[in-house]
Design a protein around this motif. Structure first.
Motif, PDB file in Angstrom:
ATOM      1  N   THR A 172      -8.688   0.423  -3.060  1.00 38.12           N
ATOM      2  CA  THR A 172      -7.491   1.207  -2.760  1.00 38.12           C
ATOM      3  C   THR A 172      -6.234   0.420  -3.116  1.00 38.12           C
ATOM      4  O   THR A 172      -5.297   0.959  -3.707  1.00 38.12           O
ATOM      5  CB  THR A 172      -7.467   1.587  -1.266  1.00 38.12           C
ATOM      6  OG1 THR A 172      -8.649   2.303  -0.949  1.00 38.12           O
ATOM      7  CG2 THR A 172      -6.259   2.428  -0.929  1.00 38.12           C
ATOM      8  N   TRP A 173      -6.229  -0.857  -2.748  1.00 38.13           N
ATOM      9  CA  TRP A 173      -5.054  -1.689  -2.993  1.00 38.13           C
ATOM     10  C   TRP A 173      -4.827  -1.889  -4.494  1.00 38.13           C
ATOM     11  O   TRP A 173      -3.700  -1.837  -4.967  1.00 38.13           O
ATOM     12  CB  TRP A 173      -5.214  -3.039  -2.288  1.00 38.13           C
ATOM     13  CG  TRP A 173      -3.942  -3.803  -2.206  1.00 38.13           C
ATOM     14  CD1 TRP A 173      -2.937  -3.627  -1.302  1.00 38.13           C
ATOM     15  CD2 TRP A 173      -3.519  -4.848  -3.097  1.00 38.13           C
ATOM     16  NE1 TRP A 173      -1.932  -4.517  -1.572  1.00 38.13           N
ATOM     17  CE2 TRP A 173      -2.255  -5.273  -2.658  1.00 38.13           C
ATOM     18  CE3 TRP A 173      -4.086  -5.457  -4.188  1.00 38.13           C
ATOM     19  CZ2 TRP A 173      -1.552  -6.290  -3.285  1.00 38.13           C
ATOM     20  CZ3 TRP A 173      -3.389  -6.476  -4.826  1.00 38.13           C
ATOM     21  CH2 TRP A 173      -2.136  -6.870  -4.376  1.00 38.13           C
ATOM     22  N   LEU A 204       0.861  -1.190   0.000  1.00 35.43           N
ATOM     23  CA  LEU A 204       0.000   0.000   0.000  1.00 35.43           C
ATOM     24  C   LEU A 204       0.892   1.233   0.000  1.00 35.43           C
ATOM     25  O   LEU A 204       2.035   1.156   0.442  1.00 35.43           O
ATOM     26  CB  LEU A 204      -0.872   0.017   1.253  1.00 35.43           C
ATOM     27  CG  LEU A 204      -2.246  -0.610   1.137  1.00 35.43           C
ATOM     28  CD1 LEU A 204      -2.938  -0.506   2.479  1.00 35.43           C
ATOM     29  CD2 LEU A 204      -3.088  -0.001   0.077  1.00 35.43           C
ATOM     30  N   VAL A 254      -8.822  -3.459   9.016  1.00 34.82           N
ATOM     31  CA  VAL A 254      -9.636  -3.906   7.880  1.00 34.82           C
ATOM     32  C   VAL A 254      -8.969  -5.096   7.190  1.00 34.82           C
ATOM     33  O   VAL A 254      -9.633  -6.079   6.851  1.00 34.82           O
ATOM     34  CB  VAL A 254      -9.849  -2.746   6.875  1.00 34.82           C
ATOM     35  CG1 VAL A 254     -10.591  -3.211   5.641  1.00 34.82           C
ATOM     36  CG2 VAL A 254     -10.585  -1.607   7.539  1.00 34.82           C
ATOM     37  N   VAL A 255      -7.658  -5.018   7.004  1.00 36.15           N
ATOM     38  CA  VAL A 255      -6.934  -6.097   6.335  1.00 36.15           C
ATOM     39  C   VAL A 255      -6.969  -7.371   7.171  1.00 36.15           C
ATOM     40  O   VAL A 255      -7.213  -8.461   6.648  1.00 36.15           O
ATOM     41  CB  VAL A 255      -5.477  -5.671   6.038  1.00 36.15           C
ATOM     42  CG1 VAL A 255      -4.665  -6.833   5.504  1.00 36.15           C
ATOM     43  CG2 VAL A 255      -5.459  -4.523   5.071  1.00 36.15           C
ATOM     44  N   PHE A 262     -11.072  -1.305   0.794  1.00 39.61           N
ATOM     45  CA  PHE A 262      -9.640  -1.606   0.863  1.00 39.61           C
ATOM     46  C   PHE A 262      -9.159  -2.224  -0.449  1.00 39.61           C
ATOM     47  O   PHE A 262      -8.093  -1.868  -0.950  1.00 39.61           O
ATOM     48  CB  PHE A 262      -9.336  -2.568   2.016  1.00 39.61           C
ATOM     49  CG  PHE A 262      -7.950  -3.106   1.938  1.00 39.61           C
ATOM     50  CD1 PHE A 262      -6.874  -2.323   2.313  1.00 39.61           C
ATOM     51  CD2 PHE A 262      -7.701  -4.380   1.440  1.00 39.61           C
ATOM     52  CE1 PHE A 262      -5.579  -2.800   2.202  1.00 39.61           C
ATOM     53  CE2 PHE A 262      -6.426  -4.869   1.326  1.00 39.61           C
ATOM     54  CZ  PHE A 262      -5.350  -4.074   1.714  1.00 39.61           C
ATOM     55  N   GLN A 281      -0.668   2.750   5.801  1.00 42.46           N
ATOM     56  CA  GLN A 281      -0.740   1.329   6.126  1.00 42.46           C
ATOM     57  C   GLN A 281      -1.430   1.073   7.460  1.00 42.46           C
ATOM     58  O   GLN A 281      -2.265   0.189   7.564  1.00 42.46           O
ATOM     59  CB  GLN A 281       0.660   0.730   6.182  1.00 42.46           C
ATOM     60  CG  GLN A 281       1.356   0.709   4.857  1.00 42.46           C
ATOM     61  CD  GLN A 281       2.736   0.102   4.995  1.00 42.46           C
ATOM     62  OE1 GLN A 281       3.045  -0.508   5.999  1.00 42.46           O
ATOM     63  NE2 GLN A 281       3.550   0.285   3.994  1.00 42.46           N
ATOM     64  N   GLN A 294     -16.280  -2.336   3.785  1.00 43.04           N
ATOM     65  CA  GLN A 294     -14.913  -1.948   4.153  1.00 43.04           C
ATOM     66  C   GLN A 294     -13.897  -2.771   3.361  1.00 43.04           C
ATOM     67  O   GLN A 294     -12.880  -2.247   2.908  1.00 43.04           O
ATOM     68  CB  GLN A 294     -14.678  -2.148   5.639  1.00 43.04           C
ATOM     69  CG  GLN A 294     -15.363  -1.134   6.518  1.00 43.04           C
ATOM     70  CD  GLN A 294     -15.079  -1.407   7.989  1.00 43.04           C
ATOM     71  OE1 GLN A 294     -14.911  -2.546   8.403  1.00 43.04           O
ATOM     72  NE2 GLN A 294     -15.020  -0.337   8.767  1.00 43.04           N
ATOM     73  N   GLN A 304      -5.230   1.023   7.785  1.00 39.23           N
ATOM     74  CA  GLN A 304      -5.905  -0.091   7.122  1.00 39.23           C
ATOM     75  C   GLN A 304      -5.688  -1.432   7.837  1.00 39.23           C
ATOM     76  O   GLN A 304      -6.301  -2.424   7.470  1.00 39.23           O
ATOM     77  CB  GLN A 304      -5.399  -0.217   5.676  1.00 39.23           C
ATOM     78  CG  GLN A 304      -5.696   0.965   4.814  1.00 39.23           C
ATOM     79  CD  GLN A 304      -7.157   1.028   4.395  1.00 39.23           C
ATOM     80  OE1 GLN A 304      -7.876   0.049   4.474  1.00 39.23           O
ATOM     81  NE2 GLN A 304      -7.589   2.187   3.953  1.00 39.23           N
TER      82      GLN A 304
END
Length: 156
Positions: free
Chosen positions: A149-150, A113, A123-124, A146, A117, A142, A120
């Motif tokens: 975004t990733w 990312l 969420v990850v 993510f 970082q 969510q 997130q």
């Protein structure tokens, strides 16, 4: 007018005829070649970039399909993780991301990312763990945010 007078036989000064447009001067040929080479290089670069990012367009289309079928079920999160692993394998083939799971996979996603970082991290972790939990802890919205975004961070 005297026939043996040489001056009487001279004609008036006349201008030469104007040259036609063909064949062009050598400078025009060089300019045409340079322009043709520039256009060919530009077309090649655009085609190469378009072909290089094909996997990203396909991944975004698949993410849109997953968005339509979003559900708080383990199999949906498994599909999302599988998509992210395929993208990671395409983008970073030497790192072998398909062999990672659990905390390793979450750390891998965060490592690739841009800057935010730590925001997130929860969420990850929930996204990765929801694939094998009977009741997923992550929210699909969510997880999709993510994933979007990733994917954007993976552009070539």
């Amino acid at each position: 007018m005297m026939p043996d007078d040489p001056l009487s036989q001279l004609r008036d000064i006349h201008l030469p005829q104007a040259g036609g447009f063909w064949p062009p001067a050598p400078g025009w040929w060089i300019l045409a070649f340079v322009l043709l080479a520039c256009v060919a290089a530009l077309v090649w670069l655009v085609h190469r970039r378009h072909h290089r990012n094909r996997w990203l367009r396909l991944a975004k289309a698949e993410l849109a399909d997953l968005e339509r079928t979003a559900a708080k079920e383990p199999q949906w999160f498994t599909q999302l993780n599988t998509l992210l692993k395929r993208v990671a394998r395409e983008r970073y083939p030497n790192e072998h991301p398909e062999a990672q799971s659990g905390e390793q996979w979450a750390a891998y996603l965060l490592r690739h990312l841009p800057d935010d970082q730590m925001t997130q991290q929860p969420v990850v972790d929930a996204l990765v763990n929801s694939a094998w939990q009977p009741v997923p802890s992550a929210e699909p919205a969510q997880a999709l945010g993510f994933a979007r975004t990733w994917l954007e961070a993976q552009k070539c």
